[in-house]
Write a protein that holds these residues in place. Structure first.
Motif, PDB file in Angstrom:
ATOM      1  N   CYS A 148       0.843  -1.184   0.000  1.00  0.00           N
ATOM      2  CA  CYS A 148       0.000   0.000   0.000  1.00  0.00           C
ATOM      3  C   CYS A 148       0.887   1.246   0.000  1.00  0.00           C
ATOM      4  O   CYS A 148       1.810   1.360   0.809  1.00  0.00           O
ATOM      5  CB  CYS A 148      -0.901  -0.012   1.235  1.00  0.00           C
ATOM      6  N   GLN A 200       0.008   4.117   0.785  1.00  0.00           N
ATOM      7  CA  GLN A 200      -0.396   5.014   1.860  1.00  0.00           C
ATOM      8  C   GLN A 200       0.201   4.576   3.195  1.00  0.00           C
ATOM      9  O   GLN A 200       0.881   5.335   3.863  1.00  0.00           O
ATOM     10  CB  GLN A 200      -1.923   5.012   1.948  1.00  0.00           C
ATOM     11  N   CYS A 201      -0.061   3.314   3.580  1.00  0.00           N
ATOM     12  CA  CYS A 201       0.341   2.859   4.907  1.00  0.00           C
ATOM     13  C   CYS A 201       1.448   1.817   4.868  1.00  0.00           C
ATOM     14  O   CYS A 201       1.977   1.429   5.909  1.00  0.00           O
ATOM     15  CB  CYS A 201      -0.874   2.330   5.682  1.00  0.00           C
ATOM     16  N   CYS A 226      -4.209  -0.441  -0.021  1.00  0.00           N
ATOM     17  CA  CYS A 226      -4.906  -1.555   0.589  1.00  0.00           C
ATOM     18  C   CYS A 226      -6.389  -1.184   0.694  1.00  0.00           C
ATOM     19  O   CYS A 226      -6.761  -0.022   0.485  1.00  0.00           O
ATOM     20  CB  CYS A 226      -4.317  -1.866   1.973  1.00  0.00           C
ATOM     21  N   CYS A 267      -7.180   1.768   3.116  1.00  0.00           N
ATOM     22  CA  CYS A 267      -6.819   3.108   2.643  1.00  0.00           C
ATOM     23  C   CYS A 267      -7.664   3.500   1.431  1.00  0.00           C
ATOM     24  O   CYS A 267      -8.035   4.660   1.273  1.00  0.00           O
ATOM     25  CB  CYS A 267      -5.340   3.161   2.292  1.00  0.00           C
TER      26      CYS A 267
HETATM   27 ZN   LIG Z   1      -3.088   1.098   3.343  1.00  0.00          ZN
END
Ligand SMILES: [Zn+2]
Length: 112
Positions: A81, A83-84, A102, A105
């Protein structure tokens, strides 16, 4: 499915999309055909252009998404992911190889 198979599949789709984008661009630039002389026909042809422009844009967005996925496969970040940093579940990344987030997110982003 192996990553290299996903890459091959993406590459094949990319080739198809690039051929389509080329055709759409040629059509928009009137390299294939001149505008009809008849005004009524010309109007129809121009409103058709809007459809083709939208299709062209969609095709290019998809090309960008696939290029991004191939780049991530090559640099080893595919399936993470953005983002995270969590691993995107195999079922999701195989179903949507261009996914960059993911599910958690992606859901957050969809809700704004
Ligand atoms: Zn994520």
């Amino acid at each position: 499915m192996e990553v290299h198979e996903v890459r091959l599949r993406l590459k094949a789709e990319l080739d198809t999309l690039e051929a389509r984008a080329g055709r759409l661009t040629r059509h928009l630039r009137r390299e294939d055909e001149a505008l009809p002389d008849d005004w009524e026909e010309r109007g129809a042809s121009l409103s058709n252009d809007e459809v083709i422009e939208a299709l062209d844009l969609k095709t290019r967005e998809r090309i960008d998404a696939i290029n991004g996925a191939i780049k991530r496969i090559d640099d080893g970040s595919w399936g993470e992911c953005m983002q995270c940093g969590a691993d995107i579940p195999a079922a999701r990344i195989l179903a949507v190889p261009t996914a960059r987030l993911c599910i958690k997110c992606a859901g957050k982003q969809a809700r704004g």
